[in-house]
Design an enzyme around this catalytic site. Structure first.
Site, short mmCIF file in Angstrom:
data_model
loop_
_atom_site.label_atom_id
_atom_site.label_comp_id
_atom_site.label_asym_id
_atom_site.label_seq_id
_atom_site.Cartn_x
_atom_site.Cartn_y
_atom_site.Cartn_z
N HIS A 305 -3.15 5.73 -2.65
CA HIS A 305 -2.32 6.20 -3.76
C HIS A 305 -1.09 6.89 -3.21
O HIS A 305 -1.16 7.52 -2.16
CB HIS A 305 -3.11 7.17 -4.65
N ASP A 363 -9.08 2.79 -9.95
CA ASP A 363 -9.33 1.37 -10.20
C ASP A 363 -10.47 0.80 -9.38
O ASP A 363 -10.87 -0.34 -9.59
CB ASP A 363 -8.05 0.57 -9.96
N1 CMC Z 1 -5.35 -0.90 1.91
C1 CMC Z 1 -4.97 -0.88 3.21
N2 CMC Z 1 -3.92 -0.17 3.67
C2 CMC Z 1 -3.23 0.54 2.79
C3 CMC Z 1 -3.58 0.58 1.43
C4 CMC Z 1 -4.69 -0.18 1.00
N3 CMC Z 1 -5.06 -0.18 -0.30
N4 CMC Z 1 -2.71 1.38 0.77
C5 CMC Z 1 -1.84 1.82 1.68
N5 CMC Z 1 -2.16 1.32 2.91
C6 CMC Z 1 -1.51 1.60 4.18
C7 CMC Z 1 -0.25 0.77 4.33
O1 CMC Z 1 -0.51 -0.46 4.97
C8 CMC Z 1 0.61 1.69 5.16
O2 CMC Z 1 0.15 1.61 6.49
P1 CMC Z 1 1.16 1.75 7.75
O3 CMC Z 1 1.77 3.11 7.66
O4 CMC Z 1 0.24 1.58 8.94
O5 CMC Z 1 2.15 0.65 7.61
C9 CMC Z 1 0.26 3.09 4.63
O6 CMC Z 1 -1.07 2.96 4.13
C10 CMC Z 1 1.16 3.57 3.52
O7 CMC Z 1 1.24 2.55 2.54
P2 CMC Z 1 2.42 2.42 1.50
O8 CMC Z 1 2.40 1.06 0.89
O9 CMC Z 1 3.69 2.87 2.15
O10 CMC Z 1 2.00 3.54 0.45
P3 CMC Z 1 2.53 3.65 -1.03
O11 CMC Z 1 2.43 5.07 -1.38
O12 CMC Z 1 3.85 2.99 -1.18
O13 CMC Z 1 1.47 2.76 -1.85
C11 CMC Z 1 -0.21 2.06 -3.30
C12 CMC Z 1 0.59 3.25 -2.78
C13 CMC Z 1 -1.15 2.52 -4.42
C14 CMC Z 1 0.73 1.00 -3.88
C15 CMC Z 1 -1.04 1.46 -2.13
O14 CMC Z 1 -1.95 2.40 -1.65
C16 CMC Z 1 -1.76 0.17 -2.53
O15 CMC Z 1 -1.15 -0.90 -2.48
N6 CMC Z 1 -3.06 0.27 -2.94
C17 CMC Z 1 -3.78 -0.88 -3.43
C18 CMC Z 1 -3.43 -1.13 -4.88
C19 CMC Z 1 -4.07 -0.11 -5.79
O16 CMC Z 1 -5.25 0.19 -5.71
N7 CMC Z 1 -3.26 0.39 -6.74
C20 CMC Z 1 -3.75 1.31 -7.78
C21 CMC Z 1 -3.14 2.67 -7.70
S1 CMC Z 1 -4.00 3.85 -8.73
C22 CMC Z 1 -3.77 3.30 -10.35
C23 CMC Z 1 -2.36 3.31 -10.79
O17 CMC Z 1 -1.69 4.34 -10.64
O18 CMC Z 1 -1.89 2.30 -11.31
#
Ligand code: CMC
Length: 428
Positions: A305, A363
């Site tokens: 998140h 989720d």
């Molecule tokens: N699985 C594996 N690695 C992850 C994940 C994940 N679900 N989420 C983040 N990372 C890693 C990412 O690869 C990155 O690694 P590195 O620094 O080594 O490159 C690091 O963590 C930071 O990721 P980011 O994409 O820069 O983080 P963000 O804050 O932009 O993304 C997020 C947040 C929710 C989009 C992401 O965690 C994600 O894609 N999660 C899976 C989708 C999900 O479950 N979304 C629901 C969110 S809660 C409900 C809602 O609010 O809608």
């Protein structure tokens, strides 16, 4: 009296500017950079990692501690003791209702649950296999064509009636989207039912048979609605605020929120998380799947998140709800639940997830609950949209009622071509 605090920004050419530091009632301080443009520079923060886009008094998240409050009330307390309509009142009005206010609010929402009969014709314009979220974007947006009597956003009474109409009609539209998809007749709302009960009735009842809602399952759906009702400035809420900042009508703004919610990184994650569990298929494949996540072949859906760097408090409530629902349905040995718990256990003990501070979000377990309730996968994000509608309206209303909002207009860092002269096509 609070001391005026300032931050001083000094550029490499020696120019500097003093920027006020603002404090909220909870959470980190923020630096007010609105005057930065006077120096002819802007800040760069494309995904809003370090930018507060507004002031709000609705929802507070402490991502490090894993806390979520609606109007100051912890989400766990609301999930246990409150109900969705009461939470709606709280989000919209700032306080919990007393008995009379609660009954009156419920009566007012209930009296708007039917949609204009003409709306049913919209549905037949969609292909039967249209994703229900596509239908939601279109039909909720179309509500603005039906309520010309209440589109003056500067009028608080118009905003109030629009909020009630949306709260009341979005579940009806959601259920119609499901019925259309499966080729079943629409079920009109029944106002003797509570909010979540009515949604289940409209989705699952048929004109041919009596429908008796199961109170344990109704309570589970109600809890899902509470958990998803608001989440401060997430992508869809920010979209609603941005659309609303131009003065667009609330129905159009909520439709824009639904569109933003649809993506797999946001509301689409519950559908994606369940599909992921189905794809993994068996507990024996968990380690191999987690390795693929670490090799960055794919993401673990329902994990991670932007704000929570600790357990999402909603995920803990959802896991408990999942357990209760499966017990009620005598599905305690549910394979997907076992798989999800093993996946959580393996991930939470793995250095990759620990170092990246990746924990289950709301989720991760909601898909299993929704499926156990009999809700098809393509309706998962629609249920999220039904729940979040109140958050979107509350945030939109807060912005418009503040009276000092301006159109949101981010700047950019331009990296395109510098000025060049037009060349006629024959000379190119
Ligand atoms: N699985 C594996 N690695 C992850 C994940 C994940 N679900 N989420 C983040 N990372 C890693 C990412 O690869 C990155 O690694 P590195 O620094 O080594 O490159 C690091 O963590 C930071 O990721 P980011 O994409 O820069 O983080 P963000 O804050 O932009 O993304 C997020 C947040 C929710 C989009 C992401 O965690 C994600 O894609 N999660 C899976 C989708 C999900 O479950 N979304 C629901 C969110 S809660 C409900 C809602 O609010 O809608």
């Amino acid at each position: 009296m609070e001391k005026n605090r300032i931050a001083t920004l000094t550029l490499d050419d020696g120019r500097s500017i003093e920027l006020p530091i603002m404090s909220g009632t909870l959470g980190p301080d923020v630096i007010d950079i609105r005057n930065l443009g006077k120096l002819g520079i802007f800040t760069y923060d494309p995904a809003f990692f370090s930018t507060a886009s507004c002031t709000s008094a609705i929802t507070f998240i402490d991502g490090d501690a894993g806390l979520l409050y609606y109007r100051g009330y912890p989400i766990e307390q609301l999930a246990e003791h409150s109900d969705f309509l009461e939470v709606c009142y709280l989000l919209l009005n700032g306080e919990l209702p007393d008995g009379g206010q609660k009954a009156e609010f419920s009566r007012r929402v209930t009296s708007h649950t039917m949609v204009h009969d003409q709306m049913a014709r919209f549905f037949s314009g969609f292909r039967r296999d249209a994703h229900p979220m596509a239908v939601m974007v279109g039909v909720v947006g179309a509500l603005s064509a039906f309520y010309h009597d209440s589109l003056d956003i500067s009028n608080p009474e118009h905003r109030d009636i629009s909020a009630l109409r949306m709260l009341a009609k979005v579940p009806t539209i959601a259920a119609m989207a499901h019925k259309y998809y499966i080729g079943a007749p629409f079920m009109y709302p029944k106002n003797k039912f509570g909010y979540a009960e009515n949604l289940m009735y409209m989705m699952f009842a048929t004109p041919a048979e009596d429908y008796i809602p199961n109170p344990v399952l109704v309570r589970a759906l109600d809890r899902i609605l509470i958990l998803h009702a608001d989440h401060e400035q997430n992508a869809s809420t920010s979209t609603v605020r941005l659309a609303g900042s131009s003065g667009a009508n609330p129905f159009a703004c909520i439709a824009s929120g639904i569109a933003a919610l649809w993506g797999p990184a946001h509301g689409g994650a519950n559908e994606a998380a369940l599909n992921m569990l189905i794809e993994i298929g068996d507990v024996s494949r968990v380690k191999e799947y987690v390795q693929g996540v670490k090799d960055k072949k794919y993401r673990l859906m329902g994990f991670g998140h932007r704000v929570y760097k600790n357990m999402d408090p909603r995920a803990a409530v959802m896991r408990q709800t999942c357990y209760e629902v499966l017990k009620e349905l005598k599905l305690e040995n549910n394979k997907l639940f076992e798989l999800a718990m093993e996946l959580e256990r393996v991930a939470l003990s793995d250095p990759y997830f620990i170092d990246h501070k990746l924990y289950p979000n709301v989720d991760f377990y909601s898909g299993i609950v929704l499926r156990a309730l009999g809700i098809p996968t393509n309706m998962f994000t629609v249920i999220f949209a039904v729940a979040r509608t109140v958050g979107w309206i509350s945030q939109w209303n807060e912005m418009i009622a503040s009276g000092d909002h301006k159109i949101s207009r981010p700047r950019q860092l331009y990296r395109g071509a510098v000025k060049r002269d037009y060349v006629p096509v024959k000379k190119r």
